[in-house]
Design an enzyme around this catalytic site. Structure first.
Site, mmCIF file in Angstrom:
data_model
loop_
_atom_site.group_PDB
_atom_site.id
_atom_site.type_symbol
_atom_site.label_atom_id
_atom_site.label_comp_id
_atom_site.label_asym_id
_atom_site.label_seq_id
_atom_site.Cartn_x
_atom_site.Cartn_y
_atom_site.Cartn_z
ATOM 1 C CE1 TYR A 1 53.402 52.248 85.098
ATOM 2 C CE2 TYR A 1 52.883 52.854 83.158
ATOM 3 C CZ TYR A 1 53.412 51.987 84.532
ATOM 4 O OH TYR A 1 52.774 53.793 85.411
ATOM 5 C CB CYS A 2 53.886 45.394 85.282
ATOM 6 S SG CYS A 2 55.182 44.412 85.094
ATOM 7 N NE ARG A 3 58.227 44.347 93.221
ATOM 8 C CZ ARG A 3 58.883 43.859 92.292
ATOM 9 N NH1 ARG A 3 59.179 43.496 90.824
ATOM 10 N NH2 ARG A 3 59.872 43.430 93.676
ATOM 11 C CB ILE B 1 57.384 51.224 87.422
ATOM 12 C CG1 ILE B 1 56.846 52.374 87.857
ATOM 13 C CG2 ILE B 1 57.106 50.482 88.737
ATOM 14 C CD1 ILE B 1 55.768 53.089 89.025
#
Length: 143
Positions: A101-103, A130
Protein backbone atom coordinates in the site's frame (compact mmCIF):
# COMPACT_ATOMS: atom_id res chain seq x y z
CA UNK A 1 -26.52 12.43 -33.61
CA UNK A 2 -24.93 11.59 -36.93
CA UNK A 3 -21.24 11.19 -37.70
CA UNK A 4 -21.00 14.52 -39.58
CA UNK A 5 -22.11 16.43 -36.47
CA UNK A 6 -19.51 14.64 -34.35
CA UNK A 7 -16.80 15.65 -36.83
CA UNK A 8 -18.10 19.21 -36.84
CA UNK A 9 -18.08 19.29 -33.02
CA UNK A 10 -14.51 17.94 -32.96
CA UNK A 11 -13.43 20.59 -35.47
CA UNK A 12 -15.05 23.38 -33.47
CA UNK A 13 -13.68 22.21 -30.08
CA UNK A 14 -10.13 20.87 -30.54
CA UNK A 15 -9.13 21.55 -26.92
CA UNK A 16 -12.08 19.56 -25.59
CA UNK A 17 -11.27 16.69 -27.94
CA UNK A 18 -7.62 16.76 -26.90
CA UNK A 19 -8.63 16.68 -23.23
CA UNK A 20 -11.08 13.83 -23.90
CA UNK A 21 -8.55 11.67 -25.73
CA UNK A 22 -5.81 12.49 -23.21
CA UNK A 23 -8.05 11.40 -20.33
CA UNK A 24 -9.14 8.30 -22.21
CA UNK A 25 -5.50 7.40 -22.92
CA UNK A 26 -4.54 7.86 -19.27
CA UNK A 27 -7.40 5.63 -18.14
CA UNK A 28 -6.46 2.92 -20.62
CA UNK A 29 -2.77 3.10 -19.64
CA UNK A 30 -3.67 2.85 -15.94
CA UNK A 31 -5.88 -0.17 -16.55
CA UNK A 32 -3.23 -1.93 -18.66
CA UNK A 33 -0.62 -1.25 -15.99
CA UNK A 34 -2.92 -2.60 -13.28
CA UNK A 35 -3.65 -5.78 -15.23
CA UNK A 36 0.00 -6.46 -16.10
CA UNK A 37 1.35 -5.76 -12.61
CA UNK A 38 0.54 -9.26 -11.42
CA UNK A 39 -1.38 -7.92 -8.44
CA UNK A 40 -4.97 -8.29 -7.38
CA UNK A 41 -6.67 -5.27 -5.87
CA UNK A 42 -8.27 -5.66 -2.45
CA UNK A 43 -10.18 -3.16 -0.35
CA UNK A 44 -9.67 -2.64 3.37
CA UNK A 45 -12.23 -5.32 4.32
CA UNK A 46 -10.65 -7.98 2.07
CA UNK A 47 -7.18 -6.97 3.28
CA UNK A 48 -8.27 -7.41 6.88
CA UNK A 49 -9.71 -10.83 6.04
CA UNK A 50 -6.47 -11.86 4.31
CA UNK A 51 -4.56 -10.72 7.38
CA UNK A 52 -6.86 -12.55 9.81
CA UNK A 53 -7.27 -15.81 7.88
CA UNK A 54 -4.04 -16.16 5.89
CA UNK A 55 -1.62 -14.16 8.05
CA UNK A 56 -1.02 -11.58 5.30
CA UNK A 57 1.84 -9.10 5.54
CA UNK A 58 1.31 -5.39 4.93
CA UNK A 59 4.08 -3.67 2.97
CA UNK A 60 4.18 0.13 3.21
CA UNK A 61 6.08 1.48 0.20
CA UNK A 62 5.71 5.19 0.99
CA UNK A 63 8.64 7.45 1.81
CA UNK A 64 9.80 7.97 5.40
CA UNK A 65 7.84 11.17 6.05
CA UNK A 66 4.57 9.63 4.85
CA UNK A 67 5.21 6.53 6.95
CA UNK A 68 5.85 8.54 10.12
CA UNK A 69 2.55 10.40 9.62
CA UNK A 70 0.66 7.12 10.03
CA UNK A 71 0.94 3.47 9.04
CA UNK A 72 -0.95 0.20 9.37
CA UNK A 73 -0.18 -1.77 12.52
CA UNK A 74 2.52 -4.42 11.95
CA UNK A 75 3.34 -3.02 8.49
CA UNK A 76 6.81 -3.51 7.08
CA UNK A 77 8.18 -0.26 5.72
CA UNK A 78 10.34 -0.36 2.60
CA UNK A 79 10.12 2.71 0.33
CA UNK A 80 9.34 1.81 -3.29
CA UNK A 81 12.67 3.16 -4.57
CA UNK A 82 14.54 0.83 -2.19
CA UNK A 83 12.39 -2.27 -2.70
CA UNK A 84 14.46 -4.03 -5.40
CA UNK A 85 17.58 -3.87 -3.19
CA UNK A 86 15.75 -4.69 0.06
CA UNK A 87 13.52 -7.59 -1.08
CA UNK A 88 15.62 -9.97 1.04
CA UNK A 89 14.13 -8.35 4.16
CA UNK A 90 10.71 -9.77 3.32
CA UNK A 91 11.84 -13.04 1.73
CA UNK A 92 10.72 -15.02 4.80
CA UNK A 93 7.12 -13.96 3.97
CA UNK A 94 7.22 -15.43 0.44
CA UNK A 95 4.55 -18.03 1.21
CA UNK A 96 2.17 -15.52 2.79
CA UNK A 97 -0.01 -12.95 1.04
CA UNK A 98 1.72 -9.57 0.76
CA UNK A 99 -0.53 -6.51 0.64
CA UNK A 100 1.33 -3.47 -0.64
CA UNK A 101 0.00 0.00 0.00
CA UNK A 102 0.85 3.65 -0.49
CA UNK A 103 -1.17 6.80 0.05
CA UNK A 104 -3.82 6.19 -2.61
CA UNK A 105 -3.01 2.82 -4.19
CA UNK A 106 -1.40 4.10 -7.37
CA UNK A 107 2.31 3.80 -6.50
CA UNK A 108 1.87 0.43 -4.83
CA UNK A 109 0.60 -1.07 -8.08
CA UNK A 110 4.25 -1.20 -9.25
CA UNK A 111 5.19 -3.58 -6.44
CA UNK A 112 3.65 -6.61 -8.16
CA UNK A 113 6.26 -6.81 -10.91
CA UNK A 114 9.13 -6.43 -8.44
CA UNK A 115 7.88 -9.08 -6.02
CA UNK A 116 6.82 -11.52 -8.75
CA UNK A 117 10.40 -11.45 -10.07
CA UNK A 118 11.54 -12.39 -6.56
CA UNK A 119 9.19 -15.40 -6.46
CA UNK A 120 6.30 -13.97 -4.46
CA UNK A 121 3.04 -15.51 -5.67
CA UNK A 122 0.33 -13.85 -3.58
CA UNK A 123 0.76 -10.11 -4.04
CA UNK A 124 -2.10 -7.66 -3.53
CA UNK A 125 -2.57 -3.92 -3.85
CA UNK A 126 -4.62 -2.13 -1.21
CA UNK A 127 -7.15 -0.21 -3.33
CA UNK A 128 -7.30 3.40 -2.27
CA UNK A 129 -4.21 2.95 -0.12
CA UNK A 130 -4.03 4.16 3.45
CA UNK A 131 -6.56 6.88 2.64
CA UNK A 132 -9.23 4.23 1.99
CA UNK A 133 -8.09 2.32 5.07
CA UNK A 134 -8.63 5.43 7.20
CA UNK A 135 -12.03 6.11 5.61
CA UNK A 136 -13.05 2.64 6.77
CA UNK A 137 -12.07 3.69 10.34
CA UNK A 138 -9.44 0.97 10.61
CA UNK A 139 -6.46 1.38 12.95
CA UNK A 140 -3.44 3.48 12.04
CA UNK A 141 -0.34 3.99 14.18
CA UNK A 142 1.92 7.02 14.28
CA UNK A 143 5.56 7.39 15.23
Amino acid sequence: MDFARIIEFAGNHPVLMLAFFGTLGALIATEISRRTSGMLAVGPVEATQLNNHQDAVFLDIRDDAEYKAGYLPEAIHIPLKQLPERCKEIEKYRDRPVIAYCRSGSRSSAVGRILKKQGFEKVYNLSGGIMEWQKANLPVRKK
